[in-house]
Design an enzyme around this catalytic site. Structure first.
Site, PDB file in Angstrom:
ATOM      1  N   GLY A 162     -31.432  -4.391 -44.339  1.00  0.00           N
ATOM      2  CA  GLY A 162     -30.250  -5.086 -43.803  1.00  0.00           C
ATOM      3  C   GLY A 162     -29.920  -4.566 -42.425  1.00  0.00           C
ATOM      4  N   ASN A 163     -28.762  -4.908 -41.922  1.00  0.00           N
ATOM      5  CA  ASN A 163     -28.301  -4.331 -40.661  1.00  0.00           C
ATOM      6  C   ASN A 163     -26.800  -4.123 -40.732  1.00  0.00           C
ATOM      7  OD1 ASN A 163     -26.897  -6.757 -39.520  1.00  0.00           O
ATOM      8  ND2 ASN A 163     -28.970  -7.601 -39.657  1.00  0.00           N
TER       9      ASN A 163
END
Ligand code: CTP
Length: 409
Positions: A217-218
């Site tokens: 993810g980020n």
């Protein structure tokens, strides 16, 4: 958060006789917390719900109830208090506004302190109606609310939900945060200038699953996209929001689609773009995903040494190439998140992704970008024209972006 829109603004908060009057106490506090000076004006029926002392304590100012103020010194009080107080105000906010007060203002009655002030005011007026469902949906009320808008006043519509009577439907006073955001818009001189526009916004990160418990993810929080969706809605647009995983909440009137991966986001954008005029692609879409997603949890004894990745589809690039999207006449706005050579990279993305506008935010600016409530942006148009803004709240940034989109069309 750098937001001085409310600072030192003089606000008259009108409170009328409705059970939602108790929520006006929280509203007073929120306005004060943002730096506004607040004078509360109550109608006689509002006194049945909340004591004036509550509002005078919260606002730090005497509460006005009587149309003819009672003198403290056995004499008559100042005679033109209504003109003086009306001219004092930068904005009048009536929350909750009963159907009675809505009707009176629509037709110019001045029979109590609040309606008298409204009739004398030069400042903008924000009206937040609240009533039980049948009173709110009543044809006369609907026509009166429309009349208020035609007169140039800003109306924050009631929401749908459970009501004090036990009935369910439209009539519940708008959420406090929505009232605050609407007031901020009006204080900033913005009107419902996106009426009739259909806007699609994407927000948040995407998660690309490695196995049932792990993902790539980020750090995107979704705050920028949700602020854009809210600001567009308050400016009158019909808004659809496609969001990756995010803790943010949208207004109930915004059509919200929750997605997880870049693939899901692409499918949702493809479908929804057909019926929207403008796409604002503020999501931080993952560029890479695991080549395979394991159906079972990867265990320590699997001795996994590396993860094979493959690229996700670029959603923006696929839009212009695929004629099935039917993008004719639509405005496509992208974002660019850069750490170095920011403007050069953003301009490159604008061209390569064939965008109408790109919003650059640089991670090198303090308190800007992911996770923060504020952002510092530069907008680059198709012609190459640049406009840089100072550090502002994401709601203000959203409004600047929307104003630029309007200028462009
Ligand atoms: N974007 C997209 N699909 C992707 C990745 C990004 O549509 N798979 C969009 C983003 O929503 C944003 C714009 O493309 O509006 C630019 O995203 P950004 O991450 O800044 O750039 P990338 O094109 O991914 O390039 P790089 O990560 O190499 O900078």
């Amino acid at each position: 958060m750098p937001n001085d829109v409310f600072r030192k603004k003089k606000i008259i908060l009108g409170v009328t006789g409705c059970i939602a009057a108790y929520k006006a106490c929280y509203l007073t506090r929120e306005l004060k917390n943002r730096g506004a000076e607040v004078k509360v004006v109550m109608t006689p029926s509002a006194l049945q719900f909340v004591a004036p002392l509550t509002f005078s304590t919260l606002s730090g100012n005497p509460v006005i109830v009587n149309i003819f103020p009672v003198s403290q010194q056995n004499g008559t009080d100042v005679s033109t208090w209504h003109i003086d107080t009306a001219r004092w105000a930068d904005l009048i906010l009536i929350a909750p506004a009963t159907v009675n007060t809505v009707a009176k203002i629509a037709y110019g009655f001045a029979d109590n302190a609040l309606t008298t002030l409204v009739s004398a005011a030069r400042s903008p007026l924000v009206v937040v109606p609240a009533a039980d469902v049948d009173m709110y949906m009543n044809k006369t009320t609907t026509a009166n609310i429309q009349k208020l808008e035609e007169l140039g006043h800003y109306v924050v519509y009631a929401e749908e939900g459970e009501l004090a009577s036990g009935l369910s439907g439209y009539g519940r006073m708008a959420d406090i945060n929505k009232i605050i955001d609407s007031t901020e818009l009006v204080l900033s001189g913005i009107k419902k200038d996106l009426n009739g526009k259909k806007i699609l916004v994407t927000a948040g990160p995407t998660y690309e699953d490695i196995d049932p418990v792990r993902y790539i993810g980020n750090r995107s929080s979704g705050k920028m996209g949700y602020s854009l969706a809210k600001a567009a809605f308050l400016r009158g647009a019909d808004v659809t929001l496609i969001s990756g995983p995010s803790a943010e909440a949208a207004y109930p009137e915004i059509k919200l689609y929750k997605v997880r991966s870049a693939k899901e986001m692409k499918a949702a954008v493809t479908k929804e773009l057909k019926t929207n005029d403008i796409l604002i692609m503020s999501a931080a879409v993952a560029d890479y995903k695991p080549a395979e997603t394991s159906q079972r949890k990867i265990k320590k004894e699997d001795k996994l040494a590396s993860l094979r990745l493959m690229q996700t589809d670029d959603i923006l690039s696929s839009i212009k190439k695929d004629s099935a999207y039917g993008t004719g006449g639509k405005k496509i706005i992208g974002f660019a998140l850069e750490t170095n050579d920011a403007e050069k990279n953003a301009a490159k993305k604008l061209k390569e992704k064939n965008l109408d506008m790109i919003v650059l935010n640089s991670l090198s600016d303090k308190k800007s970008g992911f996770e923060y409530d504020s952002n510092k942006i530069t907008i680059i148009g198709k012609s190459g024209k640049k406009k840089s803004f100072s550090l502002q709240s994401k709601f203000q940034v959203a409004n600047n972006i929307l104003t630029e989109i309007l200028r462009m069309s």
